[in-house]
Write a protein that holds these residues in place. Structure first.
Motif, PDB file in Angstrom:
ATOM      1  N   ARG A  50       0.850  -1.189   0.000  1.00 25.93           N
ATOM      2  CA  ARG A  50       0.000   0.000   0.000  1.00 25.93           C
ATOM      3  C   ARG A  50       0.889   1.244   0.000  1.00 25.93           C
ATOM      4  O   ARG A  50       1.341   1.703   1.035  1.00 25.93           O
ATOM      5  N   PHE A  51       1.135   1.770  -1.193  1.00 27.98           N
ATOM      6  CA  PHE A  51       2.012   2.931  -1.347  1.00 27.98           C
ATOM      7  C   PHE A  51       1.344   4.194  -0.826  1.00 27.98           C
ATOM      8  O   PHE A  51       0.152   4.423  -1.057  1.00 27.98           O
ATOM      9  N   PHE A  52       2.145   5.029  -0.168  1.00 27.01           N
ATOM     10  CA  PHE A  52       1.665   6.309   0.334  1.00 27.01           C
ATOM     11  C   PHE A  52       2.357   7.445  -0.415  1.00 27.01           C
ATOM     12  O   PHE A  52       3.515   7.762  -0.173  1.00 27.01           O
ATOM     13  N   THR A  53       1.648   8.039  -1.383  1.00 31.46           N
ATOM     14  CA  THR A  53       2.052   9.246  -2.109  1.00 31.46           C
ATOM     15  C   THR A  53       3.540   9.242  -2.472  1.00 31.46           C
ATOM     16  O   THR A  53       4.349   9.976  -1.896  1.00 31.46           O
ATOM     17  N   VAL A  54       3.868   8.419  -3.428  1.00 36.86           N
ATOM     18  CA  VAL A  54       5.261   8.290  -3.877  1.00 36.86           C
ATOM     19  C   VAL A  54       5.655   9.528  -4.697  1.00 36.86           C
ATOM     20  O   VAL A  54       4.889  10.002  -5.531  1.00 36.86           O
TER      21      VAL A  54
ATOM     22  N   MET B 262       1.007  14.142 -10.390  1.00 39.19           N
ATOM     23  CA  MET B 262       1.183  14.180  -8.940  1.00 39.19           C
ATOM     24  C   MET B 262       1.480  15.613  -8.481  1.00 39.19           C
ATOM     25  O   MET B 262       1.997  16.440  -9.234  1.00 39.19           O
ATOM     26  N   ALA B 263       1.162  15.892  -7.205  1.00 42.44           N
ATOM     27  CA  ALA B 263       1.192  17.260  -6.696  1.00 42.44           C
ATOM     28  C   ALA B 263       2.541  17.949  -6.884  1.00 42.44           C
ATOM     29  O   ALA B 263       2.597  19.094  -7.341  1.00 42.44           O
ATOM     30  N   LEU B 264       3.629  17.271  -6.533  1.00 40.14           N
ATOM     31  CA  LEU B 264       4.939  17.909  -6.608  1.00 40.14           C
ATOM     32  C   LEU B 264       5.272  18.336  -8.035  1.00 40.14           C
ATOM     33  O   LEU B 264       5.773  19.443  -8.274  1.00 40.14           O
ATOM     34  N   PHE B 265       4.986  17.480  -8.989  1.00 42.81           N
ATOM     35  CA  PHE B 265       5.238  17.774 -10.400  1.00 42.81           C
ATOM     36  C   PHE B 265       4.344  18.932 -10.863  1.00 42.81           C
ATOM     37  O   PHE B 265       4.814  19.895 -11.486  1.00 42.81           O
ATOM     38  N   LEU B 266       3.063  18.839 -10.556  1.00 43.44           N
ATOM     39  CA  LEU B 266       2.110  19.866 -10.978  1.00 43.44           C
ATOM     40  C   LEU B 266       2.472  21.232 -10.409  1.00 43.44           C
ATOM     41  O   LEU B 266       2.466  22.243 -11.123  1.00 43.44           O
TER      42      LEU B 266
END
Length: 327
Positions: free
Chosen positions: A168-172, A181-185
């Motif tokens: 269960r990945f958490f926001t990689v 994804m937020a960081l990229f955007l």
């Protein structure tokens, strides 16, 4: 890509597949493949353009390659996109995963590791999120498909004794990450002088997990197949299907950060202020994610090494380099 490189680094033979669809920039996907091709052990890597939803192609792949272990990170990702295009999630995440499971059954694969998601916790309010928590109330179709993957894997572990591990990945996040994804955007918008949408007025928290820490957990699970244990939900022990080689594990940073604080750290690394547009909570979004990683730690000693400051810095360095932005 990062996992492939780690496996090649230690001398493993790796077969990678991807349908290279246009959900996001295909050029980025090809660039990742180019990075793998530059590895000194590239001769141990073979790539095929295959869709996991293509039953015949997957059957032929399993027959040809005689895998020791299968790692399934293929999926149609994204919570919000699942509202706009639900059928692609069923095609990839349900039908595609079934094809993988059937390949593992037919060819007696010794270990299957696959991507689940922290989204299965839905709107749970107890934190941190534990594998023992009830996950019967997903709030997006994406989350529902990931919960379904866990149930399907349990079935195949029970019926055919296939060791399966769902992570269960958490926001990689990190270099080469997805553009949705937020960081990229946020990074792209700030550098382009465009506003960023901040949902729920920034009153959200995410357990951002750096890619290198994720890969460490994946590699451990590849090397250590699930062992027969009682059913993973103690509140519903189901004694008649206990002792199944099945496990579901959280893999996160165990340190959530507020969205506005996250944006502030991006601004500091870019030396540029964001123009924020505050928006309501979006359908399918959750207010907080927070991983209890005790189970993975007990098994492997897993402990995330990369804090959010270093992780954001590394991503922005990669972003500037990849897109040729010097200032």
């Amino acid at each position: 890509m990062h996992t492939c490189i780690s496996l090649l680094q230690r001398g493993d033979m790796v077969v990678g597949i991807d349908n290279l669809n246009d959900y996001y920039d295909v050029n980025l996907k090809h660039s990742r493949l180019d990075v793998i091709k530059q590895h000194r052990n590239f001769k141990n890597f073979h790539f095929s353009k295959i869709d996991i939803a293509d039953r015949k192609a997957i059957q032929e792949l399993f027959l040809k390659e005689k895998f020791d272990c299968v790692l399934n990170l293929a999926a149609q990702a994204g919570v919000r996109y699942s509202i706009k295009n639900p059928y692609s999630y069923i095609d990839s995440n349900i039908n595609g995963f079934l094809n993988i499971l059937e390949g593992c059954r037919t060819h007696k694969i010794k270990n299957l590791v696959y991507a689940s998601s922290s989204s299965v916790y839905g709107s749970n309010t107890k934190t941190p999120f534990s594998e023992e928590d009830n996950v019967d109330h997903p709030i997006s179709l994406y989350a529902a498909t990931k919960k379904s993957n866990e149930l399907m894997a349990h079935t195949y572990s029970h019926l055919y004794d296939i060791p399966t591990t769902g992570l269960r990945f958490f926001t990689v996040y990190g270099p080469w990450g997805r553009p949705d994804m937020a960081l990229f955007l946020f990074t792209k918008a700030i550098l382009d002088g465009k506003p960023i949408n901040v949902y729920n007025n920034g009153e959200m928290q995410r357990d951002f997990t750096y890619i290198d820490d994720i890969v460490d957990g994946i590699i451990y699970c590849i090397d250590n197949p699930a062992k027969p244990t009682p059913s993973f939900t103690p509140k519903n022990p189901l004694p008649h299907i206990s002792n199944v080689p099945f496990q579901v594990l959280n893999i996160g940073n165990n340190s959530p950060i507020n969205l506005l604080e996250f944006i502030k750290k991006i601004e500091e690394n870019l030396n540029c202020k964001a123009n924020k547009i505050f928006m309501p909570l979006q359908d399918g979004d959750v207010l907080e994610t927070f991983a209890d990683i005790n189970q993975l730690h007990k098994l492997s000693g897993y402990k995330p090494k990369t804090n959010i400051n270093i992780g954001i810095k590394k991503f922005i360095e990669w972003y500037r380099n990849y897109y040729g932005i010097n200032s």
